[in-house]
Design a protein around this motif. Structure first.
Motif, mmCIF file in Angstrom:
data_model
loop_
_atom_site.group_PDB
_atom_site.id
_atom_site.type_symbol
_atom_site.label_atom_id
_atom_site.label_comp_id
_atom_site.label_asym_id
_atom_site.label_seq_id
_atom_site.Cartn_x
_atom_site.Cartn_y
_atom_site.Cartn_z
ATOM 1 N N ALA A 405 -9.020 -5.249 -0.052
ATOM 2 C CA ALA A 405 -9.968 -4.421 -0.701
ATOM 3 C C ALA A 405 -9.294 -3.049 -0.951
ATOM 4 C CB ALA A 405 -11.135 -4.296 0.160
ATOM 5 N N TRP A 406 -8.839 -2.868 -2.176
ATOM 6 C CA TRP A 406 -8.065 -1.769 -2.578
ATOM 7 C C TRP A 406 -8.553 -0.452 -2.359
ATOM 8 C CZ3 TRP A 406 -3.292 -3.282 -2.983
ATOM 9 C CH2 TRP A 406 -2.938 -4.701 -3.528
ATOM 10 N N THR A 407 -9.976 -0.188 -2.447
ATOM 11 C CA THR A 407 -10.581 0.910 -2.484
ATOM 12 C C THR A 407 -10.841 1.180 -0.895
ATOM 13 O OG1 THR A 407 -12.637 -0.394 -2.395
ATOM 14 C CG2 THR A 407 -11.990 0.676 -4.408
ATOM 15 N N ASP A 408 -10.600 0.312 0.003
ATOM 16 C CA ASP A 408 -10.671 0.776 1.459
ATOM 17 C C ASP A 408 -9.521 1.420 1.984
ATOM 18 O OD1 ASP A 408 -13.251 -0.225 1.535
ATOM 19 O OD2 ASP A 408 -12.566 -1.997 2.309
ATOM 20 N N LEU A 409 -8.398 1.200 1.116
ATOM 21 C CA LEU A 409 -7.027 1.804 1.760
ATOM 22 C C LEU A 409 -7.131 3.332 1.612
ATOM 23 C CD1 LEU A 409 -4.441 -0.549 -0.348
ATOM 24 C CD2 LEU A 409 -5.530 -0.770 1.861
ATOM 25 N N GLN A 410 -7.893 3.974 1.212
ATOM 26 C CA GLN A 410 -8.132 5.486 1.068
ATOM 27 C C GLN A 410 -8.513 5.994 2.426
ATOM 28 O OE1 GLN A 410 -7.616 7.896 -0.676
ATOM 29 N NE2 GLN A 410 -7.154 7.372 -2.868
ATOM 30 N N HIS A 411 -9.367 4.974 3.226
ATOM 31 C CA HIS A 411 -9.740 5.346 4.577
ATOM 32 C C HIS A 411 -8.714 5.317 5.603
ATOM 33 C CE1 HIS A 411 -13.755 5.408 2.987
ATOM 34 N NE2 HIS A 411 -13.718 4.274 2.384
ATOM 35 N N LEU A 412 -7.745 4.644 5.281
ATOM 36 C CA LEU A 412 -6.401 4.567 6.125
ATOM 37 C C LEU A 412 -5.496 5.519 6.156
ATOM 38 C CD1 LEU A 412 -5.607 0.733 6.066
ATOM 39 C CD2 LEU A 412 -6.951 1.742 7.729
ATOM 40 N N GLY A 413 -5.139 6.139 4.739
ATOM 41 C CA GLY A 413 -4.420 7.226 4.669
ATOM 42 C C GLY A 413 -4.355 7.593 3.224
ATOM 43 N N THR A 414 -3.900 8.987 3.011
ATOM 44 C CA THR A 414 -3.923 9.081 1.484
ATOM 45 C C THR A 414 -2.578 9.094 0.999
ATOM 46 O OG1 THR A 414 -3.628 11.498 2.116
ATOM 47 C CG2 THR A 414 -5.965 10.557 1.584
ATOM 48 N N GLN A 415 -1.558 8.622 1.668
ATOM 49 C CA GLN A 415 0.001 8.442 1.226
ATOM 50 C C GLN A 415 0.266 7.330 2.373
ATOM 51 O OE1 GLN A 415 2.441 11.738 1.521
ATOM 52 N NE2 GLN A 415 1.230 12.596 3.188
ATOM 53 N N THR A 416 1.143 6.513 2.064
ATOM 54 C CA THR A 416 1.462 5.250 2.418
ATOM 55 C C THR A 416 2.988 5.049 2.768
ATOM 56 O OG1 THR A 416 1.060 2.863 2.836
ATOM 57 C CG2 THR A 416 1.381 3.804 0.439
ATOM 58 N N VAL A 417 3.389 4.228 3.590
ATOM 59 C CA VAL A 417 4.820 3.692 3.770
ATOM 60 C C VAL A 417 4.452 2.277 3.850
ATOM 61 C CG1 VAL A 417 7.044 3.292 5.207
ATOM 62 C CG2 VAL A 417 5.721 5.611 5.062
ATOM 63 N N LEU A 418 5.243 1.326 2.743
ATOM 64 C CA LEU A 418 5.043 0.046 2.850
ATOM 65 C C LEU A 418 6.148 -0.714 3.445
ATOM 66 C CD1 LEU A 418 4.584 -0.320 -1.108
ATOM 67 C CD2 LEU A 418 2.944 -0.488 0.489
ATOM 68 N N VAL A 419 5.623 -1.660 4.176
ATOM 69 C CA VAL A 419 6.491 -2.382 5.044
ATOM 70 C C VAL A 419 6.255 -3.843 4.575
ATOM 71 C CG1 VAL A 419 6.777 -3.148 7.742
ATOM 72 C CG2 VAL A 419 5.671 -1.149 6.967
ATOM 73 N N VAL A 420 7.538 -4.346 3.938
ATOM 74 C CA VAL A 420 7.430 -5.619 3.065
ATOM 75 C C VAL A 420 8.757 -6.331 3.576
ATOM 76 C CG1 VAL A 420 7.885 -6.524 0.766
ATOM 77 C CG2 VAL A 420 6.598 -4.204 1.096
ATOM 78 N N ARG A 421 8.157 -7.452 3.824
ATOM 79 C CA ARG A 421 9.230 -8.612 4.350
ATOM 80 C C ARG A 421 9.726 -9.053 2.854
ATOM 81 N NH1 ARG A 421 8.807 -14.352 5.466
ATOM 82 N NH2 ARG A 421 6.805 -14.575 5.094
#
Length: 506
Positions: A405-421
């Motif tokens: 749910a892309w719209t819920d990502l704002q509640h986790l943080g307004t900037q991010t670090v991607l952890v990708v395998r």
């Protein structure tokens, strides 16, 4: 409008990048190694469970009337083809008193032309004795058939020559009669006719002698060919070595399995289109790779290096969070466990300066349900994120896997670090993640690559990502100041261009 000065990737990228293909195939080494091992085991099992049938071999020297030193092997190939006929098979079965059909018996023996005049016959049976008897019967039947054909050819040739000789004799008798009738005449014309008759008689006498000689030679040459066709190597059983056969079959199975596994891995890598190299992942996500960590527990001699890399990553992320005025989140793709471990290490490092709270937005709430250890930070689920005190540090952990749910990502943080395998998400999904984060105005600080290719030497830093950084930075400043962009301030963007394909247009 700001135009990028770098060349377009679609114009510079080759149709098939060999480096990417090799990295993807090497990453699937479990597949082709398993198939190679399976081929090895199958080959060994076939040698043990399906041993070769008892086989006997014999060799026959075949003499041909049209033998030539420069013969390309046509005659011996003809003999091999004649060996696989129902006539030879039937004669061999008659000598063996076997009720088997010639068509079925032809499947149990073979012939090989070793040289222009040497034929090898291989026969199989239920036992070595039966195989030897079959090889002997086949060799004798072939020799008898070859001798019969030579005699028939010689007799037919001699008969034709003798018939021509008899016709010449009948004509000679007519000429002699004409000479006798003409001798009684005394006219001048009879004298001239006598000369032509004598010349014709001499010619016929010579041709009659020639045909008689050729017929004799045809009969004389046949015994030489018959004597030259014989069995030179008595039929004997072939001894099979089980270890040698097992080793040969295992080697063949190993090679075939390895080749098949490599082919399947290569085709799967091309079809799946899952980026593995740092360069590809950074280009698809539009963010630079800032750190790399192994997915599994490191080996004993690698633990110190991996622990040092994890410590540097924690310190760098802690410095970024301390300097940021807004909350930072960790969003994982294919490595929820690694993202959880990084989040816990980062929260412990931030807890030195003040209270730190982790908001668990992972599927299944892996962090919220784990057993906390003494000194671990507080972990709450995403539903109770609104109850978290604004004082202290707030770190969100979520996922960008399909179904997010892309719209819920704002509640986790307004900037991010991607952890990708590496090798988990396809290029199309990485593009989707970058586009959705840009639409949500969530700038990407960097990418932490999990389980990277150990032989990857590509550069994971984006040197032409200024337009993305400026857009994110302007958006961030606008939110911090509480004002939007002024009407006259336009965001930097790439120059528009015509898409190369329908997929690119979409």
């Amino acid at each position: 409008m700001t135009t990028s000065t770098t060349s377009e990737p679609s114009a510079a990228a080759p149709l098939l990048d060999l480096q990417v293909l090799v990295a993807a195939v090497r990453r699937r080494r479990r597949l082709w190694c398993s198939m190679a091992l399976l081929g090895l085991l199958v080959g060994t099992a076939l040698a043990v469970l399906l041993p070769p049938s008892p086989t006997a071999v014999t060799k026959v020297l075949v003499a041909h009337q049209a033998d030539q030193p420069n013969d390309p092997g046509t005659l011996i190939r003809t003999d091999v083809a004649l060996l696989h006929t129902t006539r030879i098979a039937g004669k061999a079965l008659q000598s063996l008193d076997s009720p088997e059909k010639p068509e079925d018996f032809m499947q149990e023996y073979s012939g090989i032309g070793l040289t222009n005049n040497l034929l090898q016959i291989n026969a199989t049976g239920d036992s070595d004795t039966q195989a030897v008897a079959r090889a002997k019967a086949l060799a004798e039947a072939f020799v008898a058939d070859h001798v019969r054909r030579i005699q028939e050819a010689a007799n037919a040739q001699a008969k034709s020559l003798l018939e021509q000789r008899d016709r010449m004799r009948d004509e000679l008798a007519q000429v002699n009669k004409s000479i006798g009738d003409a001798s009684a005449q005394s006219e001048p014309q009879a004298s001239a006719n006598m000369e032509s008759l004598f010349a014709r008689r001499a010619e016929l006498t010579s041709r009659i002698s020639d045909f008689s000689q050729r017929a004799a030679e045809a009969r004389v040459g046949a015994p030489q060919l018959i004597a030259g066709t014989q069995i030179v190597d008595a039929p004997h059983a072939v001894q099979h070595s089980l270890p040698k056969t097992a080793a040969t079959n295992a080697a063949i199975g190993l090679v075939l399995g390895l080749v098949l596994g490599l082919a399947v891995a290569a085709v799967g890598a091309v079809v799946a289109d899952r980026p593995v190299l740092r360069r590809e992942i950074a280009a698809n996500l539009g963010a630079s790779v800032i750190a790399e960590l192994p997915r599994q527990s490191p080996r004993l001699w690698q633990r110190r290096r991996v622990q040092a890399a994890r410590t540097r990553l924690t310190a760098s992320l802690a410095h970024t969070v301390r300097d940021s005025a807004e909350p930072v989140s960790l969003l994982e793709l294919g490595c929820a466990r690694s993202a959880s471990a990084i989040a816990l290490d980062l929260a412990r490092a931030l807890a030195v300066d003040g209270p730190a709270v982790i908001i668990d937005g992972l599927p299944g709430q892996q962090l919220a349900n784990h057993r906390p250890k003494p000194g671990d930070p507080t972990v709450v689920d995403s539903e109770r994120a609104a109850t978290v005190s604004p004082q202290g540090y707030r770190l969100g952990v979520g996922s960008v896997a399909p179904g997010t749910a892309w719209t819920d990502l704002q509640h986790l943080g307004t900037q991010t670090v991607l952890v990708v395998r590496a090798g988990h998400g396809s290029a199309a999904w990485l593009h989707t993640v970058a586009r959705q984060l840009a639409d949500q105005r969530i700038p990407v600080i960097g990418v932490v690559l999990i389980d990277p290719d150990p032989r990857d030497r590509t550069d994971g830093t984006l040197w032409d990502g200024l337009h993305t950084a400026l857009r994110s930075r302007n958006a961030l400043l606008a939110r911090q100041n509480g004002t939007g962009l002024r009407r006259m301030e336009r965001l930097p963007m790439r120059a528009a261009r015509i898409p190369d394909s329908d997929q690119e247009a979409r």
